[in-house]
Motif scaffolding. Sequence first.
Motif, PDB file in Angstrom:
ATOM      1  N   LEU A  61      64.683  71.384   1.495  1.00  0.00           N
ATOM      2  CA  LEU A  61      66.076  71.782   1.684  1.00  0.00           C
ATOM      3  C   LEU A  61      66.584  71.264   3.032  1.00  0.00           C
ATOM      4  O   LEU A  61      67.721  70.779   3.127  1.00  0.00           O
ATOM      5  CB  LEU A  61      66.226  73.297   1.567  1.00  0.00           C
ATOM      6  N   ALA A  62      65.739  71.333   4.049  1.00  0.00           N
ATOM      7  CA  ALA A  62      66.122  70.791   5.364  1.00  0.00           C
ATOM      8  C   ALA A  62      66.359  69.285   5.264  1.00  0.00           C
ATOM      9  O   ALA A  62      67.326  68.756   5.834  1.00  0.00           O
ATOM     10  CB  ALA A  62      65.033  71.100   6.397  1.00  0.00           C
ATOM     11  N   GLU A  63      65.512  68.584   4.522  1.00  0.00           N
ATOM     12  CA  GLU A  63      65.678  67.143   4.337  1.00  0.00           C
ATOM     13  C   GLU A  63      66.956  66.833   3.551  1.00  0.00           C
ATOM     14  O   GLU A  63      67.672  65.881   3.859  1.00  0.00           O
ATOM     15  CB  GLU A  63      64.452  66.570   3.605  1.00  0.00           C
ATOM     16  N   ALA A  64      67.249  67.656   2.547  1.00  0.00           N
ATOM     17  CA  ALA A  64      68.478  67.474   1.760  1.00  0.00           C
ATOM     18  C   ALA A  64      69.707  67.624   2.656  1.00  0.00           C
ATOM     19  O   ALA A  64      70.679  66.880   2.523  1.00  0.00           O
ATOM     20  CB  ALA A  64      68.527  68.473   0.610  1.00  0.00           C
ATOM     21  N   ARG A  65      69.666  68.576   3.575  1.00  0.00           N
ATOM     22  CA  ARG A  65      70.787  68.770   4.498  1.00  0.00           C
ATOM     23  C   ARG A  65      70.977  67.544   5.384  1.00  0.00           C
ATOM     24  O   ARG A  65      72.098  67.134   5.648  1.00  0.00           O
ATOM     25  CB  ARG A  65      70.566  70.010   5.364  1.00  0.00           C
ATOM     26  N   LYS A  66      69.878  66.943   5.842  1.00  0.00           N
ATOM     27  CA  LYS A  66      69.984  65.728   6.665  1.00  0.00           C
ATOM     28  C   LYS A  66      70.644  64.605   5.870  1.00  0.00           C
ATOM     29  O   LYS A  66      71.495  63.891   6.380  1.00  0.00           O
ATOM     30  CB  LYS A  66      68.599  65.269   7.133  1.00  0.00           C
ATOM     31  N   LEU A  67      70.234  64.452   4.619  1.00  0.00           N
ATOM     32  CA  LEU A  67      70.825  63.413   3.763  1.00  0.00           C
ATOM     33  C   LEU A  67      72.310  63.647   3.534  1.00  0.00           C
ATOM     34  O   LEU A  67      73.070  62.704   3.348  1.00  0.00           O
ATOM     35  CB  LEU A  67      70.129  63.393   2.399  1.00  0.00           C
ATOM     36  N   SER A  68      72.717  64.898   3.532  1.00  0.00           N
ATOM     37  CA  SER A  68      74.103  65.219   3.199  1.00  0.00           C
ATOM     38  C   SER A  68      75.100  64.703   4.227  1.00  0.00           C
ATOM     39  O   SER A  68      76.290  64.617   3.933  1.00  0.00           O
ATOM     40  CB  SER A  68      74.277  66.732   3.016  1.00  0.00           C
ATOM     41  N   THR A  69      74.642  64.311   5.408  1.00  0.00           N
ATOM     42  CA  THR A  69      75.577  63.796   6.420  1.00  0.00           C
ATOM     43  C   THR A  69      76.161  62.447   6.022  1.00  0.00           C
ATOM     44  O   THR A  69      77.148  62.009   6.593  1.00  0.00           O
ATOM     45  CB  THR A  69      74.900  63.650   7.801  1.00  0.00           C
ATOM     46  N   THR A  70      75.580  61.802   5.019  1.00  0.00           N
ATOM     47  CA  THR A  70      76.075  60.486   4.589  1.00  0.00           C
ATOM     48  C   THR A  70      77.158  60.599   3.518  1.00  0.00           C
ATOM     49  O   THR A  70      77.715  59.594   3.107  1.00  0.00           O
ATOM     50  CB  THR A  70      74.922  59.628   4.030  1.00  0.00           C
ATOM     51  N   ILE A  71      77.451  61.805   3.062  1.00  0.00           N
ATOM     52  CA  ILE A  71      78.437  61.968   1.995  1.00  0.00           C
ATOM     53  C   ILE A  71      79.843  61.904   2.571  1.00  0.00           C
ATOM     54  O   ILE A  71      80.185  62.650   3.489  1.00  0.00           O
ATOM     55  CB  ILE A  71      78.250  63.313   1.266  1.00  0.00           C
TER      56      ILE A  71
END
Length: 163
Positions: A61-71
Motif C-alpha cells: 500500500l505504501a508503494e502504491a501511494r508512491k506510484l500515485s504521484t504520477t497520476i
Amino acid sequence: VRHFESLLASKLPLPQVHQLELHPLCRQQEVVDWCRLHGIALEAYSPLAQGRKELFGHPNLAEARKLSTTIPTGGGGEAAGTPLSNAQCLLLWSFANGFTPLVRSTKREHIKDNFATQLLATKLGMSNPQIKQITDLVDRINRKKDGSTVEDLHVCWHSHIVP
C-alpha cells in the motif's frame, strides 16, 4: 453461497445487489464468483477494513501511494504529484474489481477524498497504466511470499455465523 443456492432451489428471485465485506484482505472469492455468474452486483462493505494495520500498514500500500504521484489528477481534489491516500488506493482497488465501495465518514475531508477518487477512476478509466500499477500492487496484499493467498481476514460481521 448456500443461502443463494437455497433461493435458487425455491424459485425465489435472486437479489440484484449483494453487500458483503470486501477489501484486499477479505476477497470472499467463492461468493464473488457466484454473484458474478448470476449477474448480481457487488457492493463492498467496509472496503477500507476499518483502517486495520494489517492493511493500512502493508508495504504494498505504501508503494502504491508512491506510484500515485504520477497520476495527472487535474481537478479531482488533489494536485498533480500529490500521493493518493491509503483509502483512495483501496477504493481504486474496489473499482478495478468491479465492486461498488460503500464508504462512510463524518469527516468532510474524507467524504471529499472518497468522491474525488470516484471521479478520478471515472475520468482516467481503470485501464490507465498508473492506476493499473496501483491496483496490481494492492491486489497482491493478500499473497504470501510463496505466492499462495492468505485466508480472508474479516473485520466485520460474517455470514458464517448464520445457521
